[in-house]
Scaffold this motif. Sequence first.
Motif, PDB file in Angstrom:
ATOM      1  N   ILE A  99      51.059  49.771  77.768  1.00  0.00           N
ATOM      2  CA  ILE A  99      52.275  50.797  77.664  1.00  0.00           C
ATOM      3  C   ILE A  99      51.966  52.151  76.919  1.00  0.00           C
ATOM      4  N   ARG A 100      51.069  51.845  75.416  1.00  0.00           N
ATOM      5  CA  ARG A 100      50.452  53.037  74.884  1.00  0.00           C
ATOM      6  C   ARG A 100      49.700  53.798  75.832  1.00  0.00           C
ATOM      7  N   ARG A 101      49.033  53.144  76.638  1.00  0.00           N
ATOM      8  CA  ARG A 101      47.876  53.960  77.599  1.00  0.00           C
ATOM      9  C   ARG A 101      48.598  54.922  78.492  1.00  0.00           C
ATOM     10  N   GLN A 102      49.859  54.566  78.802  1.00  0.00           N
ATOM     11  CA  GLN A 102      50.561  55.254  79.705  1.00  0.00           C
ATOM     12  C   GLN A 102      51.229  56.676  79.136  1.00  0.00           C
ATOM     13  N   PHE A 103      51.554  56.530  77.675  1.00  0.00           N
ATOM     14  CA  PHE A 103      52.255  57.767  77.334  1.00  0.00           C
ATOM     15  C   PHE A 103      51.784  58.249  76.144  1.00  0.00           C
ATOM     16  N   ILE A 104      50.857  57.567  75.366  1.00  0.00           N
ATOM     17  CA  ILE A 104      50.205  58.323  74.090  1.00  0.00           C
ATOM     18  C   ILE A 104      48.769  58.346  74.080  1.00  0.00           C
ATOM     19  N   PRO A 105      48.180  59.719  74.386  1.00  0.00           N
ATOM     20  CA  PRO A 105      46.853  60.104  74.715  1.00  0.00           C
ATOM     21  C   PRO A 105      45.953  59.622  73.322  1.00  0.00           C
ATOM     22  N   LEU A 106      44.860  59.408  73.395  1.00  0.00           N
ATOM     23  CA  LEU A 106      43.998  59.191  72.149  1.00  0.00           C
ATOM     24  C   LEU A 106      42.678  60.115  72.650  1.00  0.00           C
ATOM     25  N   ALA A 107      42.356  60.904  71.883  1.00  0.00           N
ATOM     26  CA  ALA A 107      41.297  61.814  71.661  1.00  0.00           C
ATOM     27  C   ALA A 107      39.912  60.836  72.125  1.00  0.00           C
TER      28      ALA A 107
END
Length: 457
Positions: free
Chosen positions: A105-113
């Motif tokens: 779920i994190r991968r879908q909504f919160i981008p990581l540099a």
Amino acid sequence: MTVTTHLKPPAAPGQFEYKKLKQGEFWRHIPAYAEIDEATFLDHLWQQRQSVKTADELLATIRDVCSADFYRDAERGFRQAPMAVRVSPYAISLIDWNDPVNDPIRRQFIPLASASLPDHPRLTLDSLHEQQDSPVPGLVHRYVDKALFLPLNVCPVYCRFCTRSYAIGPDTENVDKVALAKTPKQWQDAFQYIAGRPELEDIVISGGDVYQLSPKNVEFIGNSLLDIPHVRRMRFATKGPAIMPMKLITHAEWLDALTTIVERGRTLGKEVVLHTHFNAPEEITWITQNAMRLLFERGIFTRNQSVLIRGVNDTPERMQLLVKRLGHVNVHPYYVYMHDMVKGVEDLRTTIATAIDTEKFVRGSTAGFNTPTFVCDAPGGGGKRDVHSYEYYDRENGIAVYAAPSVKPGKAFVYFDPIDRLSPDAQSRWRVPGIADEMIAGAIRRAGVGEQQLVLA
Ligand SMILES: *Cc1c(COP(=O)(O)O)cnc(C)c1O
Ligand code: SF4
């Protein structure tokens, strides 16, 4: 003659994983929601108000649950992202904060540099060329008998992978958005266009997201379309049930408005259904089950469209779990899309070969009508193609060529696998533009369909 019977061995206990939905007050482990009781958490207005709409707000909400490293990584990720930020408390509560980097779920909504990859050299912002197939603002007429109506540009959540990042959400540091029609007065142009095209029988109402339409406007749009004699089928498309299922339970006016349109449609012999967008099995909880039960009781048929996303559902096991769980809550898995070629999210895309392998495993594991079709929405406006139906697939270099004879005859449409998923040799070929051009031209030649619909950045 003896007949050998093959007794089916009993199902392994792991087979029932799809029935194990998250229970209880699972949100309370997030410090910001520790004091929130069930009635508050299920209140759709509370979910809307508490949705985090800026990177700063999101970072403030998760500061206490994630490491300093993760925090800095997300902070930098937001600065680079082409999409606006909006995440519901429901979605935030479902993230495993012990391992946010790998969380689906994190991968879908919160981008990581740190996860970002260079874009594919052939990628464009509106890769589906929706603007070229748009006769009036907010309407895409690509296929003969169906059209896509985009009445608004806001969503209850903003997905990193959104195809319509050219139009959806507020402007970001990197993208000025294209304007869609957003008021009842502007919608009239779309209704008039549809009314003047007797071949248009099927209208997809999407957005943005119909969750954000007021009940009054759900009825207005629904009735305006039902009033057009040749419109026979309508679908309201929303990501909502996947990230804010409680709205179906506590926003009675909204569900009543949808029900009114479904029921009026039924009296006219017209089909009105809901299309939703679950991607990860974890998105389906006891709250979802209760919400879907309400739809089912009201006879509102619900189909699901997923996107095949790396690290979210791109293994046979994960996809099978999602498909079985959707069936369990009376949602029919309809499509699994190849991830569109969208800027800034190369870490989420995967290959045509992965889609084919995943499909092979899923088919046969449940009812045929609950088995999704895996499609590639061909870049350049060719429309959806069954992933298996390529004219030619250069697996080594990740180039799939499709034809779309009933949509744009005589043209070749090319989908590119993400380069980091290819062999080191293939990756180095892509680094030389002349060789890359030749590989693409060669694949199109072998496909033998015709000139390429050029998709150049
Ligand atoms: C996906 C889509 C539709 C609906 O297509 P189906 O295959 O019937 O689900 C209609 N118009 C456009 C532009 C689309 O992208
Ligand atoms: S809900 Fe749909 S339209 Fe909105 S951001 Fe997500 S994918 Fe895009």
